[in-house]
Design a protein around this motif. Structure first.
Motif, mmCIF file in Angstrom:
data_model
loop_
_atom_site.group_PDB
_atom_site.id
_atom_site.type_symbol
_atom_site.label_atom_id
_atom_site.label_comp_id
_atom_site.label_asym_id
_atom_site.label_seq_id
_atom_site.Cartn_x
_atom_site.Cartn_y
_atom_site.Cartn_z
ATOM 1 N N SER A 99 62.842 50.822 -58.719
ATOM 2 C CA SER A 99 63.453 49.550 -58.324
ATOM 3 C C SER A 99 64.323 49.727 -57.084
ATOM 4 O O SER A 99 64.265 48.928 -56.138
ATOM 5 C CB SER A 99 64.304 48.986 -59.460
ATOM 6 O OG SER A 99 63.490 48.637 -60.542
ATOM 7 N N GLU A 100 65.125 50.800 -57.092
ATOM 8 C CA GLU A 100 66.018 51.025 -55.948
ATOM 9 C C GLU A 100 65.219 51.347 -54.691
ATOM 10 O O GLU A 100 65.560 50.898 -53.591
ATOM 11 C CB GLU A 100 66.978 52.174 -56.259
ATOM 12 C CG GLU A 100 68.010 51.795 -57.283
ATOM 13 C CD GLU A 100 68.878 52.979 -57.659
ATOM 14 O OE1 GLU A 100 68.768 54.032 -57.024
ATOM 15 O OE2 GLU A 100 69.667 52.838 -58.605
ATOM 16 N N TYR B 87 63.788 48.239 -53.274
ATOM 17 C CA TYR B 87 64.876 47.499 -52.617
ATOM 18 C C TYR B 87 65.161 48.073 -51.235
ATOM 19 O O TYR B 87 65.194 47.361 -50.231
ATOM 20 C CB TYR B 87 66.122 47.606 -53.501
ATOM 21 C CG TYR B 87 67.364 46.895 -53.001
ATOM 22 C CD1 TYR B 87 67.717 45.655 -53.508
ATOM 23 C CD2 TYR B 87 68.200 47.483 -52.050
ATOM 24 C CE1 TYR B 87 68.860 45.019 -53.084
ATOM 25 C CE2 TYR B 87 69.343 46.848 -51.615
ATOM 26 C CZ TYR B 87 69.673 45.610 -52.141
ATOM 27 O OH TYR B 87 70.806 44.984 -51.709
ATOM 28 N N GLU B 88 65.326 49.393 -51.189
ATOM 29 C CA GLU B 88 65.690 50.011 -49.908
ATOM 30 C C GLU B 88 64.529 50.018 -48.935
ATOM 31 O O GLU B 88 64.734 49.938 -47.721
ATOM 32 C CB GLU B 88 66.205 51.432 -50.159
ATOM 33 C CG GLU B 88 67.585 51.380 -50.771
ATOM 34 C CD GLU B 88 68.197 52.739 -50.994
ATOM 35 O OE1 GLU B 88 67.444 53.666 -51.319
ATOM 36 O OE2 GLU B 88 69.415 52.855 -50.847
ATOM 37 N N PHE C 272 66.702 38.641 -46.764
ATOM 38 C CA PHE C 272 66.242 39.736 -47.615
ATOM 39 C C PHE C 272 65.673 39.270 -48.951
ATOM 40 O O PHE C 272 64.586 39.716 -49.335
ATOM 41 C CB PHE C 272 67.377 40.742 -47.813
ATOM 42 C CG PHE C 272 67.019 41.851 -48.733
ATOM 43 C CD1 PHE C 272 65.998 42.731 -48.413
ATOM 44 C CD2 PHE C 272 67.679 42.014 -49.937
ATOM 45 C CE1 PHE C 272 65.645 43.752 -49.266
ATOM 46 C CE2 PHE C 272 67.325 43.034 -50.792
ATOM 47 C CZ PHE C 272 66.315 43.899 -50.461
ATOM 48 N N PRO C 273 66.362 38.359 -49.686
ATOM 49 C CA PRO C 273 65.771 37.933 -50.962
ATOM 50 C C PRO C 273 64.387 37.324 -50.791
ATOM 51 O O PRO C 273 63.495 37.555 -51.594
ATOM 52 C CB PRO C 273 66.767 36.888 -51.489
ATOM 53 C CG PRO C 273 68.039 37.213 -50.818
ATOM 54 C CD PRO C 273 67.684 37.755 -49.465
ATOM 55 N N PHE D 261 61.890 40.169 -49.918
ATOM 56 C CA PHE D 261 61.697 41.021 -51.104
ATOM 57 C C PHE D 261 60.843 40.298 -52.151
ATOM 58 O O PHE D 261 59.950 40.899 -52.750
ATOM 59 C CB PHE D 261 63.057 41.403 -51.684
ATOM 60 C CG PHE D 261 62.977 42.432 -52.770
ATOM 61 C CD1 PHE D 261 62.797 43.760 -52.463
ATOM 62 C CD2 PHE D 261 63.065 42.060 -54.098
ATOM 63 C CE1 PHE D 261 62.709 44.710 -53.464
ATOM 64 C CE2 PHE D 261 62.974 43.006 -55.108
ATOM 65 C CZ PHE D 261 62.801 44.326 -54.788
ATOM 66 N N TYR E 42 61.878 33.829 -56.894
ATOM 67 C CA TYR E 42 62.835 33.946 -55.788
ATOM 68 C C TYR E 42 64.262 33.758 -56.286
ATOM 69 O O TYR E 42 65.158 34.554 -55.986
ATOM 70 C CB TYR E 42 62.480 32.921 -54.710
ATOM 71 C CG TYR E 42 63.490 32.833 -53.589
ATOM 72 C CD1 TYR E 42 63.520 33.796 -52.591
ATOM 73 C CD2 TYR E 42 64.409 31.789 -53.535
ATOM 74 C CE1 TYR E 42 64.441 33.731 -51.567
ATOM 75 C CE2 TYR E 42 65.336 31.715 -52.507
ATOM 76 C CZ TYR E 42 65.350 32.680 -51.528
ATOM 77 O OH TYR E 42 66.267 32.622 -50.516
ATOM 78 N N LEU F 102 65.389 36.718 -58.477
ATOM 79 C CA LEU F 102 65.685 37.920 -57.688
ATOM 80 C C LEU F 102 66.963 37.734 -56.897
ATOM 81 O O LEU F 102 67.820 38.608 -56.847
ATOM 82 C CB LEU F 102 64.528 38.236 -56.737
ATOM 83 C CG LEU F 102 63.238 38.756 -57.355
ATOM 84 C CD1 LEU F 102 62.314 39.259 -56.262
ATOM 85 C CD2 LEU F 102 63.505 39.865 -58.334
ATOM 86 N N LYS F 103 67.073 36.547 -56.261
ATOM 87 C CA LYS F 103 68.205 36.321 -55.370
ATOM 88 C C LYS F 103 69.532 36.334 -56.133
ATOM 89 O O LYS F 103 70.530 36.852 -55.645
ATOM 90 C CB LYS F 103 68.036 34.976 -54.665
ATOM 91 C CG LYS F 103 69.070 34.752 -53.594
ATOM 92 C CD LYS F 103 68.893 33.433 -52.903
ATOM 93 C CE LYS F 103 69.916 33.337 -51.796
ATOM 94 N NZ LYS F 103 70.418 32.004 -51.619
ATOM 95 N N LEU G 196 68.698 41.249 -57.223
ATOM 96 C CA LEU G 196 69.090 41.895 -55.967
ATOM 97 C C LEU G 196 70.590 42.176 -55.898
ATOM 98 O O LEU G 196 70.985 43.256 -55.471
ATOM 99 C CB LEU G 196 68.613 41.061 -54.778
ATOM 100 C CG LEU G 196 67.082 41.026 -54.671
ATOM 101 C CD1 LEU G 196 66.632 40.166 -53.513
ATOM 102 C CD2 LEU G 196 66.530 42.427 -54.520
ATOM 103 N N ILE H 229 71.024 45.377 -58.001
ATOM 104 C CA ILE H 229 70.596 46.627 -57.354
ATOM 105 C C ILE H 229 71.524 46.934 -56.184
ATOM 106 O O ILE H 229 71.923 48.081 -55.970
ATOM 107 C CB ILE H 229 69.129 46.515 -56.883
ATOM 108 C CG1 ILE H 229 68.205 46.290 -58.065
ATOM 109 C CG2 ILE H 229 68.704 47.800 -56.157
ATOM 110 C CD1 ILE H 229 66.751 46.167 -57.707
ATOM 111 N N LEU I 234 73.721 50.343 -55.705
ATOM 112 C CA LEU I 234 73.649 51.211 -54.526
ATOM 113 C C LEU I 234 75.018 51.334 -53.875
ATOM 114 O O LEU I 234 75.405 52.409 -53.423
ATOM 115 C CB LEU I 234 72.632 50.653 -53.530
ATOM 116 C CG LEU I 234 71.184 50.658 -54.023
ATOM 117 C CD1 LEU I 234 70.272 50.003 -53.019
ATOM 118 C CD2 LEU I 234 70.726 52.077 -54.285
#
Lengths: 249, 194
Positions: free
Chosen positions: A62-63, A66-67, A85-86, A89, B58, B61-62, B66, B69, B73
């Protein structure tokens, strides 16, 4: 045993719905769209639920995705592009998971229908146009006039740029659609050879080894294509979004 | 996707049978032999369901995946930066400790050198003083001895005259007989001594 390589693209209604003369039935295509979204969401949601400081394998996937998308977008459109980005992605994951799900035997491939890929491509180009005009006003039209073109060539170049801009949604959608369609037809045809040759007896069974090997090899290739087409779709989306963000080239 | 019963165009009735429970009007479209991806009768349904599913995807995730994640990070990046800072801090502390240790070592070494030097100097001074004292003692003893030798010598020399006079008196008595004049003998000895 007859086998029609086109049958796999047939849409069958599961729950007929009709509103105002429009056929909005829940079909096998709809089911696989739901499956695609559910599988992708569940994977991304469940693998990150522990929020591990040291990621496990699944959380790493998953990461990494994302990256991967984040760096793709940042490279193509700069840090301003991260507001999309969303969107990028979601597109990448949707196309990727739809392509991969389609590789399961008897599964329907959502992205093998031109209307789906064209809708996604129009969504991308629509976003580019709407955001471009919102952000830059008429300055967005500079997109069609590259810098450093001699005055006499400007009309010709503008014409070419407009044609290339208009062909983007077509090339974006046809590329994905045609790859999926052709890959699945090829797979089906070779697999069909195996079945029809095997029906001919011992010699046929021996002769069917070659198409069987081809089927296995093409299956591997199709996994690559499934990823590659999702990647290409996402990369081109990033590049088009870059035009909306920085139209002056 | 692989080997399924075929539905060639002439096999439309078979398709109709299979799909009977899921909708007849659709199979009418198939029967016309339209290539499924270009069958516009399915477009509205596909567009609607694509809009619904992709839209929900969408939004999910949004709003959920996201940010989660991203925060994972970020937390990791912060943690790594923090750990690196901590490590840098510890390293600078260790460096400072090493520098202090080195300095103390150098100080101790120079102090030890000073003490050694001092000890060497004082020992040397003591030795010198002792040597001088011994030398002085020896010299005084030497001088004393020389003085005594001189005294003894002088005494001896004095007695030499007396012995010579006595010897001469005795010789003269033997040779000449009688008692020689004491004064003349003393004069003669004195003359011989000179």
């Amino acid at each position: 045993m007859a086998n029609d390589p086109i049958h796999q693209f047939q849409i069958s209604k599961w729950i007929p719905i009709e509103i105002g003369g429009l056929d909005l039935s829940f079909t096998n295509s709809s089911a696989f769209m739901v499956a695609t979204v559910a599988a992708a969401s569940a994977f991304l949601f469940l693998t990150t639920s522990t929020r591990g400081l040291i990621p496990g394998r699944l959380q790493s996937i998953s990461e990494m995705s994302y990256e991967f998308v984040a760096s793709m977008l940042r490279d193509a459109a700069g840090s301003h592009g991260m507001k999309f980005f969303p969107f990028v992605f979601s597109l990448f994951m949707f196309v990727l998971v739809a392509n991969l799900l389609g590789l399961f035997p008897y599964f329907f491939t959502v992205t093998s229908h031109i209307i789906v890929t064209f809708a996604l491509a129009l969504l991308v180009i629509g976003t580019v146009v709407v955001y471009g005009f919102m952000k830059h006003g008429l300055g967005f039209l500079k997109l069609f006039v590259p810098h450093g073109v001699p005055g006499i060539l400007v009309p010709l170049v503008v014409l070419i740029e407009i044609i290339s801009f208009l062909s983007r949604p077509i090339s974006l959608s046809v590329r994905l659609f045609a790859n999926m369609l052709a890959g699945h037809i090829t797979l089906k045809v070779f697999a069909g050879f195996v079945a029809s040759l095997s029906a001919l007896g011992a010699i046929g069974v021996a002769g069917s080894i070659l198409p069987l090997i081809m089927t296995v090899a093409i299956t591997g290739l199709e996994f690559l294509v499934a990823f590659l087409q999702a990647y290409v779709f996402a990369v081109l989306t990033c590049m088009y979004l870059n035009d909306a963000l920085h139209p002056g080239h | 996707m692989f080997v399924t019963p075929g539905y060639a165009e002439e096999a439309a009735p078979a398709a109709g049978e299979v799909h009977a429970e899921v909708g007849m009007e659709h199979d009418a479209g198939h029967a016309k032999g339209v290539f499924p991806p270009f069958d516009s009768s399915t477009f509205a349904s596909q567009l609607l369901w694509l809009a619904i599913t992709f839209g929900l995807f969408y939004l999910f995730l949004k709003n959920v995946v996201l940010p989660r994640i991203g925060s994972i990070l970020e937390v990791r990046r912060d943690r790594i930066a923090q750990d690196l800072d901590q490590a840098a801090l510890l390293k600078s502390e260790a460096d400072a400790a090493i520098a202090a240790y080195e300095q103390e070592l150098a100080e101790a070494r120079s102090k030890a050198n000073a003490i050694g030097q001092q000890a060497r100097d004082s020992a040397k001074a003591d030795a010198d003083a002792a040597r001088k004292a011994v030398e002085a003692g020896l010299e005084s003893k030497l001088a004393e001895a020389e003085a005594r030798i001189a005294a003894i010598k002088a005494a001896a020399m004095r007695e030499v005259g007396t012995i010579a006079e006595e010897t001469a008196t005795a010789i003269v008595q033997q040779l000449v007989g009688g008692k020689p004049d004491k004064a003349s003998i003393a004069a003669a000895v004195k003359a011989a001594g000179e």
